[in-house]
Design a protein around this motif. Structure first.
Motif, PDB file in Angstrom:
ATOM      1  N   LEU A  75       1.887   7.979   0.470  1.00 54.51           N
ATOM      2  CA  LEU A  75       1.970   6.524   0.550  1.00 54.51           C
ATOM      3  C   LEU A  75       1.511   6.088   2.048  1.00 54.51           C
ATOM      4  O   LEU A  75       1.295   4.712   2.357  1.00 54.51           O
ATOM      5  N   ARG A  78      -0.948   3.023   3.187  1.00 50.34           N
ATOM      6  CA  ARG A  78      -1.083   2.230   2.012  1.00 50.34           C
ATOM      7  C   ARG A  78      -0.526   0.812   2.290  1.00 50.34           C
ATOM      8  O   ARG A  78       0.539   0.709   2.908  1.00 50.34           O
ATOM      9  N   SER A 146       0.132  -2.533  -6.004  1.00 49.63           N
ATOM     10  CA  SER A 146      -0.903  -1.764  -5.466  1.00 49.63           C
ATOM     11  C   SER A 146      -0.547  -0.305  -5.546  1.00 49.63           C
ATOM     12  O   SER A 146      -1.426   0.579  -5.217  1.00 49.63           O
ATOM     13  N   ASN A 147       1.022  -0.227  -5.671  1.00 54.55           N
ATOM     14  CA  ASN A 147       1.634   1.335  -5.618  1.00 54.55           C
ATOM     15  C   ASN A 147       2.289   1.451  -6.531  1.00 54.55           C
ATOM     16  O   ASN A 147       3.397   0.795  -6.724  1.00 54.55           O
ATOM     17  N   ASP A 172      -7.336  -1.685  -6.322  1.00 53.49           N
ATOM     18  CA  ASP A 172      -7.220  -0.829  -5.069  1.00 53.49           C
ATOM     19  C   ASP A 172      -5.903  -0.216  -5.279  1.00 53.49           C
ATOM     20  O   ASP A 172      -5.278   0.646  -4.207  1.00 53.49           O
ATOM     21  N   ARG A 174      -2.753   2.775  -6.356  1.00 54.79           N
ATOM     22  CA  ARG A 174      -2.796   4.102  -6.247  1.00 54.79           C
ATOM     23  C   ARG A 174      -1.493   4.306  -7.071  1.00 54.79           C
ATOM     24  O   ARG A 174      -0.599   3.778  -6.682  1.00 54.79           O
ATOM     25  N   ASP A 202      -6.274   7.241  -7.704  1.00 52.59           N
ATOM     26  CA  ASP A 202      -6.707   5.954  -7.258  1.00 52.59           C
ATOM     27  C   ASP A 202      -7.470   5.402  -8.314  1.00 52.59           C
ATOM     28  O   ASP A 202      -8.442   5.838  -8.820  1.00 52.59           O
TER      29      ASP A 202
END
Ligand SMILES: C[S@@+](CC[C@H](N)C(=O)[O-])C[C@H]1O[C@@H](n2cnc3c(N)ncnc32)[C@H](O)[C@@H]1O
Length: 214
Positions: A75, A78, A146-147, A172, A174, A202
């Motif tokens: 991470l 990120r 986004s994560n 974008d 992950r 990704d």
């Protein structure tokens, strides 16, 4: 002599029927005990899961310390919001929040949710930085994250999840997967080894490399 045989036969029959009665009773007791243990296990491991199909039920198994550290490494650098799908006792959400991520944990087990919130309070992490929600991950809208961190199960769970993530996440995003790598997706990178290994995927790469159906 005949009388003796009769007496012996009578005794054997009485003994066998006594054994039968006790064997049936013992069987009943064992069956009852098994049902109670299973019931208790289900209450603690799967409370709130009644709407989740059996094939998709994943029990609680916490990430090891090394696993959490490996996730945090992937991470690094990120940005954006993070969600842990099936947050358990909250360890991944709290670790990410303490690194500045606005983090959310989706979990169905109320006991684990209460524990995670208590730990958040104990660590002094504000509730708006680490949010824990009673939410079925299969029903959640993931488009705002986004994560994503995932420590669930191999097989069907992974296959269905791959599709949900690809359909809903922004370009974008992950996804960091613990222990059970995605079977159809190429990993961008990985960290650790053995049971503590984690993989990063990704979405942009996945969308470019895989045909629409996968
Ligand atoms: C293997 S544990 C991982 C816990 C935590 N993420 C960690 O890494 O320590 C999986 C968790 O997912 C939760 N879970 C399973 N299915 C779920 C669902 N449909 N919705 C929300 N949580 C779920 C379980 O209750 C369990 O706590």
């Amino acid at each position: 002599m005949e009388d003796n045989v009769d007496v012996i036969m009578e005794n054997v029959t009485t003994l066998l029927s006594f054994r039968d009665k006790h064997a049936t009773r013992l069987g009943g007791i064992l069956g009852g005990l098994t049902a109670s243990v299973y019931g208790l296990w289900a209450v603690f491991v799967f409370p709130g899961f009644c709407k989740v199909p059996w094939r998709l039920r994943v029990p609680f198994l916490p990430s090891s310390k090394a696993q959490v550290q490996n996730v945090m490494k992937l991470l690094e650098d990120r940005k954006g919001r993070l969600v842990d799908l099936g947050s358990g006792d909250g360890r991944l959400v709290l670790a990410a929040a303490s690194r500045g991520f606005q983090s959310t944990g989706y979990e169905l087990n109320s006991i684990l949710l209460a524990y995670a919130k208590t730990r958040r309070w104990w660590l002094g992490i504000p509730a708006n930085l680490a949010t824990f929600m009673k939410q079925d991950l299969w029903m959640a809208d993931l488009s705002g994250f986004s994560n994503v961190t995932v420590f669930l199960a191999p097989g069907l769970v992974t296959r269905i999840l791959e599709k949900k993530l690809k359909d809903e996440l922004p370009d974008d995003a992950r996804i960091i997967v613990c222990r059970f790598p995605f079977t159809h997706w190429p990993a961008t990178c990985s960290e650790g080894s053995g049971l503590d290994q984690v993989w990063a995927y990704d979405i942009q790469t996945i969308k470019k490399q895989l045909p629409k159906s996968k």
